[in-house]
Motif scaffolding. Sequence first.
Motif, PDB file in Angstrom:
ATOM      1  N   GLN A  51       0.829  -1.209   0.000  1.00 29.34           N
ATOM      2  CA  GLN A  51       0.000   0.000   0.000  1.00 29.34           C
ATOM      3  C   GLN A  51       0.865   1.262   0.000  1.00 29.34           C
ATOM      4  O   GLN A  51       0.573   2.233  -0.714  1.00 29.34           O
ATOM      5  CB  GLN A  51      -0.919  -0.011   1.227  1.00 29.34           C
ATOM      6  CG  GLN A  51      -1.930   1.123   1.263  1.00 29.34           C
ATOM      7  CD  GLN A  51      -2.752   1.080   2.536  1.00 29.34           C
ATOM      8  OE1 GLN A  51      -2.203   1.018   3.637  1.00 29.34           O
ATOM      9  NE2 GLN A  51      -4.063   1.096   2.397  1.00 29.34           N
ATOM     10  N   TYR A  99       2.218   1.750  -3.363  1.00 28.48           N
ATOM     11  CA  TYR A  99       1.141   2.268  -4.206  1.00 28.48           C
ATOM     12  C   TYR A  99       0.995   3.778  -4.002  1.00 28.48           C
ATOM     13  O   TYR A  99       0.892   4.538  -4.967  1.00 28.48           O
ATOM     14  CB  TYR A  99      -0.157   1.539  -3.847  1.00 28.48           C
ATOM     15  CG  TYR A  99      -1.413   2.184  -4.372  1.00 28.48           C
ATOM     16  CD1 TYR A  99      -1.756   2.127  -5.719  1.00 28.48           C
ATOM     17  CD2 TYR A  99      -2.294   2.841  -3.493  1.00 28.48           C
ATOM     18  CE1 TYR A  99      -2.917   2.713  -6.194  1.00 28.48           C
ATOM     19  CE2 TYR A  99      -3.460   3.428  -3.958  1.00 28.48           C
ATOM     20  CZ  TYR A  99      -3.766   3.364  -5.306  1.00 28.48           C
ATOM     21  OH  TYR A  99      -4.916   3.942  -5.771  1.00 28.48           O
ATOM     22  N   PHE A 100       1.022   4.220  -2.753  1.00 25.01           N
ATOM     23  CA  PHE A 100       0.951   5.657  -2.475  1.00 25.01           C
ATOM     24  C   PHE A 100       2.106   6.403  -3.160  1.00 25.01           C
ATOM     25  O   PHE A 100       1.926   7.521  -3.647  1.00 25.01           O
ATOM     26  CB  PHE A 100       1.006   5.915  -0.969  1.00 25.01           C
ATOM     27  CG  PHE A 100      -0.233   5.528  -0.212  1.00 25.01           C
ATOM     28  CD1 PHE A 100      -1.490   5.542  -0.809  1.00 25.01           C
ATOM     29  CD2 PHE A 100      -0.149   5.154   1.129  1.00 25.01           C
ATOM     30  CE1 PHE A 100      -2.634   5.192  -0.107  1.00 25.01           C
ATOM     31  CE2 PHE A 100      -1.287   4.808   1.850  1.00 25.01           C
ATOM     32  CZ  PHE A 100      -2.527   4.820   1.226  1.00 25.01           C
ATOM     33  N   ILE A 103      -4.858  -1.464  -9.428  1.00 22.62           N
ATOM     34  CA  ILE A 103      -3.625  -1.082 -10.132  1.00 22.62           C
ATOM     35  C   ILE A 103      -3.627  -1.667 -11.541  1.00 22.62           C
ATOM     36  O   ILE A 103      -3.323  -0.986 -12.531  1.00 22.62           O
ATOM     37  CB  ILE A 103      -2.383  -1.566  -9.356  1.00 22.62           C
ATOM     38  CG1 ILE A 103      -2.313  -0.875  -7.989  1.00 22.62           C
ATOM     39  CG2 ILE A 103      -1.109  -1.287 -10.150  1.00 22.62           C
ATOM     40  CD1 ILE A 103      -1.253  -1.449  -7.067  1.00 22.62           C
ATOM     41  N   ALA A 153      -3.808   7.682  -6.578  1.00 25.92           N
ATOM     42  CA  ALA A 153      -3.082   7.105  -5.441  1.00 25.92           C
ATOM     43  C   ALA A 153      -2.677   8.203  -4.458  1.00 25.92           C
ATOM     44  O   ALA A 153      -2.733   8.002  -3.235  1.00 25.92           O
ATOM     45  CB  ALA A 153      -1.852   6.349  -5.924  1.00 25.92           C
ATOM     46  N   GLU A 175      -5.639   9.145  -2.420  1.00 27.09           N
ATOM     47  CA  GLU A 175      -5.882   8.139  -1.373  1.00 27.09           C
ATOM     48  C   GLU A 175      -4.889   8.294  -0.222  1.00 27.09           C
ATOM     49  O   GLU A 175      -5.238   8.049   0.938  1.00 27.09           O
ATOM     50  CB  GLU A 175      -5.811   6.731  -1.958  1.00 27.09           C
ATOM     51  CG  GLU A 175      -7.008   6.385  -2.826  1.00 27.09           C
ATOM     52  CD  GLU A 175      -7.199   4.902  -3.002  1.00 27.09           C
ATOM     53  OE1 GLU A 175      -8.194   4.363  -2.489  1.00 27.09           O
ATOM     54  OE2 GLU A 175      -6.343   4.260  -3.658  1.00 27.09           O
TER      55      GLU A 175
END
Length: 605
Positions: A422, A425-426, A459, A476, A479
Motif C-alpha cells: 500500500q 502504491y501511495f 492497479i 493514489a 488516497e
Amino acid sequence: MMKLFLFISLSFSNFIVAQNNAPQRTINDYRLAEDYYREGAFEKATQLFQKLYESNTFNTNYLGRLISCYQETSKFMMVEKLLVNNLKQNKNHAHFYVYLGYNYQKQLQLDKANENYALAINALEKNASYGGLIGQLFREYNLLDLAILAYEKTMLLNKNTNYNLQIAQIFGEKGDYQKMFEAYIDLVDKNEKYLNIVQRYSGKYISKDPENETNILFKKALLKKSASQPKAIWNVLLSWFFAQQKEYTKALIQEKALFSRGSNNLDAFFILGKIAFDNTSYSASKKCFNFIIEKSLNKNERIQAHFYLAKIAVDTKDPTTAVFFQSLFNIFGKSSATIQLQVAYADYLTFQKNKPNIARAILEEALSYATSKFEEARIKLKLGDVLVFTGEFNKALLYFSQIQIQLTDHVLAQEARFKAAQTSYFKGDFDWAKAQLKVLKGAATQLIANDAAALYLKILDNEPIDSIPSGLTEFAHAELLEFQNKNKEALTSLENLFTRKDIFPNGLIPSEVIYSDVLFLQAKLLLKQKKHEEAIAALSHIIRGDSQFFLADTIYFMIAETYYNDLKKTSKAQEYYQKIIFEYPGSIYVIDAREKYRSVRGDKL
C-alpha cells in the motif's frame, strides 16, 4: 445381534476396502458412474452401479444409486426383484422395506407403499439397531413424518440412542418452527454439550429483527422451558439470542444473572462487549467492560477492559479521550502489560489529533518494553503507519520489511507485506506493489486476501500503458491524502484530476475504469464532510456510467443508508433497499436491506 454385528463389521470393512485398497479401476468406475448419474445418463450409470454392487453387496451407497437408476428408467420390477431377494436372504434388514415401499410409491401403489413403510417401523420392535438408517432413508425420500416416527420409536426402544437433533432438523424442513425450537431446547435440556450445535442450527432461522416470526417462536419456547425447569443454561441461551438480535443490553442482563449465581468467569462479558463494540453498540459495550472492571481482581483483565473503554472513547470522539489515556498510564504505568494501550494512544494522537511526532516517540519508547517479537511487530506496524502519515515512506518500508523477516508467514508478516504494498502504491511504485499483492492474494486471513486482491485489480485495471497518463498516480496520491486525514486536500486533488485534459481529453468519460474509482472515493470524502446530497450525486453518477461496477451493491446500500440515517427520506431509502433485495440477492447487504425495507414499510411479521 451377532449377525447384525457381523453385518456392520463386514460393511465397515468393505467400506474401508472400497476407499483405501480398492483397485484403481473400481474407483474410476464409481467416479464415472456418479458423473453419468448427475448428468442424467441413467442407462449408462445403471450398468456401472450394477457391476459395483455385485462386487460389494454390503455397500448401501451402491445399492441406493442402483435402485434410483432403475426407478429413473421406470424399471420398477427390477427394483422389486432386487429388494425381495435381499429380504429373503437378510430378513433382519428392515431398511429394505423403506426402499421397497418407495418403489411402490413411485408407481402410485400407495397401499403397498404404506404397508412396507409400516413393516419397516414395526420391525424396530425386534431390532432397534436399524432405527437410525430407517429414519435417514425416510428423510431422504422426504417422508418426514415417518422419519420422525422412526427416530422417536428407536429412542423409546433403546434409551442409549438420541435422535433429537435429527427430529429438530426435520421439523425445520417441515416449516414447523415452534416444534423445531422446542426440540432443540429439549436437546440442550437433556445434555448441555449440545449448546453450540443448537446455537448453530437455530441461528439459521433467527434474524436481527426481534419482530421476525421465528425470533418470537424461539423466545417463547425458551422462556417456557426456563419457567418450567429453571437452569443456568437458559440464561446462556437467552444471552446468545439477544446478541443475535443486537439487543446487547438485554444480553448483558442475562450474563449478570449468571454471574450472580456464583460464576466467577468474566469471559462471556469480554465476548459480549467485543461483539457490541464491533457493531458500534458503544453504550452496551461500555457497560460490559465497566462490569469487568468492577468485578475483576485480575490486573490484565482490568487493563484489557480499560483498553476497550479507550477505543470506545476514540470512536465516539469523546473530548476527554487524551486525559483518559493519561489516567490509565498513571494507574497501570508503561510496561509490556500496557503495550496495547500505548499503541492505541499513538494511533489516536496521529490520526485524530495530528500529532504524529509525539506518537512516534511513544511507540519508540514502547519498543523498549516489548518482551516478544510479536509485541515488537505490533509496535512496528503502527510506527510504519505513523511514518506513512508523515510521508517518510522509506523508513516505513524498513519497519514493514523487518516484520516480514522476523515473522515469516505469520499473519502479522502478511499485514506488514500489505502495508508495504500500500505504501509503494501511495508512492506510485505500482510494479513493486503488484508483486507484493500478488503473493498476498492467497493470504491466511480472508480480510488481508480480499484487500490485497482489490488493490491489485485497481492497479492492474488503471496503471499507465506506454507512458500514457491514466490518472492512477494522481488517484493514489488522493488516497494517501485521505489516509493522512487531509480530506479537503484529497477532494481538491480529485477535482483537479477531472480537469486533466491529458487523462480525460473529452471531459468526463464514464467508460474509463479510473473514473468510477475516483467518484467512489469522492463520495466517501463528501460523506465524511456531511455533504450528503453531493455524495449521493457522485454515487449515482457511478451507476449511470458503469452499472456493472463491482461495488454496485455497496453503492446502493450507501445511498439507502444516507437517505435513511442522515437525510431522513425514508421513501427514497426504501427504493434503494429494494434494489439490493431484488437485483443483488447474493449481496452481503441483503439481510440488512430487507430488514430496513420492512421497517420503512411498516411491516409486522
